[in-house]
Scaffold this active site. Structure first.
Site, PDB file in Angstrom:
ATOM      1  N   LYS A  84      42.015  27.759  64.514  1.00  0.00           N
ATOM      2  CA  LYS A  84      42.639  27.668  63.197  1.00  0.00           C
ATOM      3  C   LYS A  84      41.752  26.782  62.335  1.00  0.00           C
ATOM      4  O   LYS A  84      41.122  25.862  62.847  1.00  0.00           O
ATOM      5  CB  LYS A  84      44.033  27.022  63.299  1.00  0.00           C
ATOM      6  CG  LYS A  84      44.959  27.349  62.133  1.00  0.00           C
ATOM      7  CD  LYS A  84      45.655  28.674  62.370  1.00  0.00           C
ATOM      8  CE  LYS A  84      46.869  28.860  61.499  1.00  0.00           C
ATOM      9  NZ  LYS A  84      47.666  30.003  61.979  1.00  0.00           N
ATOM     10  N   GLY A 180      61.756  29.985  53.246  1.00  0.00           N
ATOM     11  CA  GLY A 180      60.413  30.292  52.781  1.00  0.00           C
ATOM     12  C   GLY A 180      60.251  31.769  52.467  1.00  0.00           C
ATOM     13  O   GLY A 180      60.361  32.615  53.349  1.00  0.00           O
ATOM     14  N   VAL A 181      60.010  32.071  51.188  1.00  0.00           N
ATOM     15  CA  VAL A 181      59.823  33.470  50.787  1.00  0.00           C
ATOM     16  C   VAL A 181      58.472  33.661  50.097  1.00  0.00           C
ATOM     17  O   VAL A 181      58.377  34.231  49.019  1.00  0.00           O
ATOM     18  CB  VAL A 181      60.996  33.990  49.907  1.00  0.00           C
ATOM     19  CG1 VAL A 181      62.225  34.247  50.769  1.00  0.00           C
ATOM     20  CG2 VAL A 181      61.320  33.038  48.772  1.00  0.00           C
ATOM     21  N   GLY A 182      57.418  33.160  50.766  1.00  0.00           N
ATOM     22  CA  GLY A 182      56.055  33.350  50.263  1.00  0.00           C
ATOM     23  C   GLY A 182      55.515  34.702  50.680  1.00  0.00           C
ATOM     24  O   GLY A 182      56.253  35.687  50.725  1.00  0.00           O
TER      25      GLY A 182
HETATM   26  N1  PHE Z   1      46.976  33.666  60.052  1.00  0.00           N
HETATM   27  C1  PHE Z   1      47.339  34.566  61.109  1.00  0.00           C
HETATM   28  C2  PHE Z   1      48.309  33.862  62.088  1.00  0.00           C
HETATM   29  O1  PHE Z   1      48.678  32.720  61.943  1.00  0.00           O
HETATM   30  C3  PHE Z   1      46.175  34.985  61.921  1.00  0.00           C
HETATM   31  C4  PHE Z   1      45.164  35.856  61.288  1.00  0.00           C
HETATM   32  C5  PHE Z   1      43.853  35.685  61.621  1.00  0.00           C
HETATM   33  C6  PHE Z   1      45.487  36.862  60.424  1.00  0.00           C
HETATM   34  C7  PHE Z   1      42.873  36.494  61.117  1.00  0.00           C
HETATM   35  C8  PHE Z   1      44.516  37.670  59.889  1.00  0.00           C
HETATM   36  C9  PHE Z   1      43.201  37.502  60.256  1.00  0.00           C
HETATM   37  O2  PHE Z   1      48.731  34.451  63.049  1.00  0.00           O
END
Ligand code: PHE
Length: 350
Positions: A84, A180-182
């Protein structure tokens, strides 16, 4: 982090492979890329933009979120590990694009080992913008395929459907409280409303909350009230850690299923939910729709096939709920054990 624990202690405890802290004085960028595991393949995880109380909080969040991604990809059967990235800045900052660019230029150095896309505070347009600077940013060209937020909402909806079915209910008439409604929560609200669910919602952004409520016929409550709403299913779709000891006392739901990553403040809270008879759909299963977009992005499945795979989250959860009930274990514990066995097998094979 527990009291007295530094970010590096936490990384060591959670077993991270690499943590990169970025400080770029020119743009003012402060960000972190946490690679938790590449045991199953290149590490994947979204890029989040959010202002934290301190940079240490941003690092701590990235560490925990990246570990959750390892569980998410492993459970979903993807040949990817978990990571992440977190940019510690208000996503509404006027100079945000300069930060995204500076961050993306560093991500370029990790190509082949890190794959990323959108997340809280980072839209599909932002991902398209960042993809100019690095191929690590996955994005479908406009109109080409299902977008990751939509897939996430489809997956959460499948999870809510599974929880409802376990409770002997169906989506029509189901009462759902949405926090949360994003990008994801908003899409989920529209889908649930179309399926005949009765909604109550809240969002810290009041304009957004009002707009989605008007569109879906939902009741609107304040962010302080949403966790205590009497409902069948509570769906957290905002920040993590919202279900803590205090919240637990307020809960009046029968099940919890949302897209928020790490919604429980601790595993103990999860155990307590189970004792209270509140069915908790593990977040790393229910929210896997976004990362499953990689199946489309990387050409493994076409758009319809990807959607079908995301909808299968319903069956995955139904199976898990049944197996956990047979064992007398909370479903999240059983799912964690399954993931840990898979990771251990991959590590000893590699
Ligand atoms: N952000 C998404 C999640 O938390 C993961 C993701 C990664 C989506 C790469 C799209 C591309 O699960």
């Amino acid at each position: 982090m527990t009291l007295g624990e530094t970010a590096l202690d936490l990384a060591a405890r959670l077993g991270h492979e690499r943590v990169i802290v970025i400080h770029d004085p020119r743009s003012g960028l402060r960000s972190v890329i946490a690679i938790h595991s590449s045991a199953l393949g290149p590490a994947v995880g979204g890029t989040r933009m959010r202002a934290y109380p301190s940079f240490d909080d941003a690092v701590s969040d990235a560490l925990q979120l990246s570990r959750a991604m390892t569980y998410k990809t492993a459970y979903a059967g993807l040949a990817f590990g978990g990571a992440k990235a977190v940019i510690d800045a208000d996503s509404a900052r006027p100079d945000r694009r300069a930060l995204l660019e500076a961050h993306a230029r560093v991500v370029r150095e990790l190509e082949g080992r890190f794959v990323t896309g959108g997340d809280m505070g980072v839209s599909i347009d932002d991902v398209r913008f960042m993809s100019q600077f690095s191929r690590a940013f996955e994005h479908a060209p406009a109109g080409a395929g299902p977008d990751a937020s939509d897939l996430t909402a489809i997956g959460v909806m499948a999870g809510i459907d599974a929880a409802a079915s376990r409770l002997g209910l169906e989506l029509r008439g189901l009462s759902v409280a949405i926090q949360g409604v994003g990008e994801v929560g908003g899409r989920l609200a529209r889908r649930l409303a179309a399926a005949g669910a009765r909604l109550t919602l809240a969002d810290v952004a009041t304009g957004r909350a009002k707009a989605v409520a008007a569109e879906t016929g939902a009741d609107l409550v304040t962010p302080e009230e949403i966790l205590g709403v009497v409902c069948d299913v509570l769906s957290p779709n905002a920040a993590g850690g919202v279900i803590d000891d205090r919240a637990r006392e307020e809960l009046r739901c029968r099940a919890i299923c949302g897209a928020a990553n790490n919604p429980l403040s601790s595993a103990e809270v999860g155990e307590e939910l189970d004792r209270l008879g509140i069915l908790y759909a593990p977040d790393f299963i229910a929210s896997a729709g976004g990362v499953l977009s990689l199946l489309f992005e990387q050409g493994t499945l076409d758009a319809a096939g990807t959607v079908r795979r995301v909808e299968r989250i319903r069956d995955d959860l139904l199976e898990l709920f049944a197996a956990a009930a047979r064992e007398g274990t909370p479903p999240f514990r059983l799912a964690e054990r399954q993931v840990e066995a898979k990771l251990a097998a991959a590590r000893s094979a590699g």
